[in-house]
Design a protein around this motif. Structure first.
Motif, PDB file in Angstrom:
ATOM      1  N   HIS A   1      35.937  -6.437  78.652  1.00  0.00           N
ATOM      2  CA  HIS A   1      35.698  -6.542  77.203  1.00  0.00           C
ATOM      3  C   HIS A   1      34.458  -5.726  76.834  1.00  0.00           C
ATOM      4  CE1 HIS A   1      33.003  -9.590  78.933  1.00  0.00           C
ATOM      5  NE2 HIS A   1      32.248  -9.416  77.862  1.00  0.00           N
TER       6      HIS A   1
ATOM      7  N   ASP B   1      30.982  -6.278  74.377  1.00  0.00           N
ATOM      8  CA  ASP B   1      30.254  -7.184  73.494  1.00  0.00           C
ATOM      9  C   ASP B   1      30.077  -6.419  72.181  1.00  0.00           C
ATOM     10  OD1 ASP B   1      30.063  -8.832  75.680  1.00  0.00           O
ATOM     11  OD2 ASP B   1      27.961  -8.352  76.092  1.00  0.00           O
TER      12      ASP B   1
ATOM     13  N   LYS C   1      21.644  -6.011  77.122  1.00  0.00           N
ATOM     14  CA  LYS C   1      21.461  -7.285  77.803  1.00  0.00           C
ATOM     15  C   LYS C   1      20.712  -7.108  79.113  1.00  0.00           C
ATOM     16  CE  LYS C   1      25.085 -10.308  76.119  1.00  0.00           C
ATOM     17  NZ  LYS C   1      26.395 -10.931  76.347  1.00  0.00           N
TER      18      LYS C   1
ATOM     19  N   HIS D   1      29.048  -8.572  88.653  1.00  0.00           N
ATOM     20  CA  HIS D   1      29.210  -8.022  87.312  1.00  0.00           C
ATOM     21  C   HIS D   1      29.675  -6.567  87.491  1.00  0.00           C
ATOM     22  CE1 HIS D   1      28.152  -7.569  83.021  1.00  0.00           C
ATOM     23  NE2 HIS D   1      27.947  -6.319  83.378  1.00  0.00           N
TER      24      HIS D   1
ATOM     25  N   ARG E   1      28.220 -18.622  91.130  1.00  0.00           N
ATOM     26  CA  ARG E   1      27.214 -17.599  90.821  1.00  0.00           C
ATOM     27  C   ARG E   1      26.378 -18.049  89.628  1.00  0.00           C
ATOM     28  NH1 ARG E   1      28.390 -12.135  87.577  1.00  0.00           N
ATOM     29  NH2 ARG E   1      28.356 -13.775  86.022  1.00  0.00           N
TER      30      ARG E   1
ATOM     31  N   GLN F   1      20.761 -14.504  81.591  1.00  0.00           N
ATOM     32  CA  GLN F   1      20.967 -13.327  80.745  1.00  0.00           C
ATOM     33  C   GLN F   1      20.252 -13.445  79.412  1.00  0.00           C
ATOM     34  OE1 GLN F   1      24.093 -12.602  77.964  1.00  0.00           O
ATOM     35  NE2 GLN F   1      25.562 -13.581  79.349  1.00  0.00           N
TER      36      GLN F   1
END
Ligand SMILES: O=C(O)CCC(=O)C(=O)O
Ligand SMILES: [Fe+2]
Length: 344
Positions: free
Chosen positions: A189, A191, A199, A215, A300, A304
């Motif tokens: 996706h 953001d 981020k 990630h 995990r 963030q």
């Protein structure tokens, strides 16, 4: 061009006037009408530059300084602008991470997508993929502002944004190793929280291989022209190229992209899997396509933070008085950055 007319330092709940209508509308509505629907990166950048100027103008009136420019972050700012990602030396050391873990381990967790569902680390519901904590709990965590307001991070972020940042997301996030298939933000996706934003991600558990749910960031996925040029090199029909281009830029904020199409558009060398021990830190322009792979071996934990030019329309913010008053430097700059979370 939209114009900020009424920023207020405490909350900065600004209002804007749309040209020719004279109508006042909340930033959230303005954003819904504009940034959410603009998919072309260069157009977003033009709007972001204007917004950055307005923010700078406004906060000068409020006596909020900008950070002095400093050469030691210029390479990182350049990388973040060009590549969409920059890896940082560890922002938190092991002692700090262990203090954070002690602080959170007995706190009830909330299912990210079902706020009514609360549980503990030893009783994770089978269907829960992602967990979080209350925002007041997060901001009172030891060392959190050492990370989120780390001077190097703020310098890079301000250089990237073009104006002092607004901290618009600050949270711990668990990804639970309880299912093979990906869901929600474990799927590809973008953001879409502002005209320009980025981020900071910090792993708080080791993420050593694919089984730990790294990630994954897709380089070269930010700008339509670059993607178009990539597709032009593929030996496929024009129709298929157009369909693929449309697919990887389509969508409303919760749109998820098809894995096969993303992989076909962006070859192996565009896929950056962030691997590393706890403490591993990086900043990303998450307008670029990304996902958090579902971990298979162990849960995990991620810290963030999102930094944007204005508050994010999606969230409502309640600033809280910190229990530890000196958690971040007491100056107008840091007060401004944290104002959506921290009440003075
Ligand atoms: O879990 C991750 O690594 C990614 C989360 C994500 O998509 C986000 O925070 O925007
Ligand atoms: Fe995301």
């Amino acid at each position: 061009m939209v114009k900020i007319i009424d920023p207020d330092f405490e909350q900065f709940h600004t209002y804007q006037t749309l040209p020719n209508t004279g109508a006042e509308l909340n930033l959230r509505q303005a954003y819904d009408l504009t940034a959410k629907t603009i998919r072309d990166y260069k157009t977003r950048e033009v709007a972001a530059d204007q917004l950055a100027l307005l923010v700078k103008e406004k906060i000068t009136q409020l006596n909020v300084p900008t950070l002095p420019t400093n050469n030691d972050t210029s390479e990182q700012i350049k990388a973040l602008k060009k590549e969409g990602v920059v890896q940082l030396p560890n922002i938190l050391n092991h002692k700090q991470i262990s203090d954070i873990y002690t602080y959170i381990e007995n706190e009830p967790i909330t299912d990210f997508y079902k706020p009514e569902l609360k549980f503990n680390l030893n009783s994770i519901p089978e269907k829960t993929r992602i967990g979080r904590y209350r925002s007041e709990f997060n901001i009172n965590c030891p060392h959190i502002f050492d990370a989120l307001n780390h001077s190097k991070v703020l310098r890079i972020v301000e250089g990237f944004l073009g104006a002092p940042p607004t901290l618009s997301v600050a949270m711990f996030m668990w990804s639970f190793a309880n299912a093979e298939s990906a869901q929600y933000m474990q799927l590809f996706h973008r953001d879409n929280d502002d005209y320009r934003f980025c981020k900071l991600f910090i792993y708080l558990t080791d993420v050593e291989d694919q089984d730990d749910g790294p990630h994954l960031f897709i380089k070269n996925s930010i700008d339509q022209e670059i993607v178009q040029a990539k597709l032009d090199k593929l030996d496929i029909s024009t129709y298929e190229k157009e369909t693929m281009l449309h697919h990887v830029f389509a969508g409303h904020p919760h749109h998820r992209y098809d894995e096969q199409i993303v992989h076909k558009t962006f070859p192996e060398q565009d896929r950056l899997y962030h691997l590393g021990k706890k403490g591993t830190s990086f900043i990303e322009n998450t307008w670029g396509i990304h996902r958090g792979l579902p971990p298979r071996r162990k849960h995990r934990l991620l810290l963030q933070a999102q930094y944007s030019l204005q508050p994010t329309p999606m969230f409502s913010y309640t600033p809280h008085i910190l229990k530890q008053k000196n958690a971040f430097p007491d100056n107008r700059y840091n007060q401004y950055v944290n104002r959506l979370y921290v009440k003075l």
